[in-house]
Design a protein around this motif. Structure first.
Motif, short mmCIF file in Angstrom:
data_model
loop_
_atom_site.label_atom_id
_atom_site.label_comp_id
_atom_site.label_asym_id
_atom_site.label_seq_id
_atom_site.Cartn_x
_atom_site.Cartn_y
_atom_site.Cartn_z
N ASP A 124 2.21 6.88 -7.00
CA ASP A 124 1.09 7.60 -7.61
C ASP A 124 1.41 9.06 -7.85
OD1 ASP A 124 -0.51 5.41 -7.81
OD2 ASP A 124 -1.71 5.88 -6.03
N LEU B 168 0.83 -1.21 0.00
CA LEU B 168 0.00 0.00 0.00
C LEU B 168 0.87 1.26 0.00
CD1 LEU B 168 -2.71 -1.02 2.61
CD2 LEU B 168 -3.09 -0.60 0.17
N ILE B 169 1.92 1.25 0.78
CA ILE B 169 2.84 2.40 0.84
C ILE B 169 3.51 2.59 -0.51
CG2 ILE B 169 4.97 3.27 1.86
CD1 ILE B 169 4.04 1.84 4.49
N GLU B 170 3.98 1.50 -1.09
CA GLU B 170 4.65 1.57 -2.39
C GLU B 170 3.70 2.13 -3.46
OE1 GLU B 170 7.52 1.49 -5.22
OE2 GLU B 170 7.80 1.12 -3.10
N ASP B 171 2.47 1.66 -3.46
CA ASP B 171 1.48 2.16 -4.42
C ASP B 171 1.26 3.65 -4.23
OD1 ASP B 171 1.19 -0.35 -5.51
OD2 ASP B 171 -0.71 -0.77 -4.48
N ARG B 172 1.20 4.09 -2.99
CA ARG B 172 0.97 5.50 -2.68
C ARG B 172 2.14 6.38 -3.12
NH1 ARG B 172 -3.60 8.20 -0.57
NH2 ARG B 172 -2.80 10.14 0.22
N VAL B 173 3.34 5.87 -2.95
CA VAL B 173 4.55 6.62 -3.31
C VAL B 173 4.68 6.77 -4.82
CG1 VAL B 173 7.09 6.53 -3.28
CG2 VAL B 173 5.80 6.03 -1.21
#
Length: 61
Positions: free
Chosen positions: A61, A54-59
């Motif tokens: 984006d 989730l953190i990786e996806d957020r970073v």
């Protein structure tokens, strides 16, 4: 108990709460599972790998 209180406060304030299941512990497995089950009333319970994704996806984006 402190983590659940903090999670409940954060949820009340409108934050998305995620408890990292394998980053919390109690003395006995059944207590651990019961505690994680109670967190579901204020947020998500996920393993570390899911939270990191989730953190990786957020970073990215």
């Amino acid at each position: 108990m402190c983590r659940k209180s903090s999670a409940g406060d954060a949820w009340t304030l409108g934050y998305r709460v995620i408890m990292v299941a394998d980053a919390n512990a109690t003395g006995r497995g059944r207590d651990h599972n019961a505690t994680l089950h109670s967190y579901r009333s204020v947020g998500d319970v996920r393993p570390t790998t899911d939270v990191l994704a989730l953190i990786e996806d957020r970073v990215t984006d």
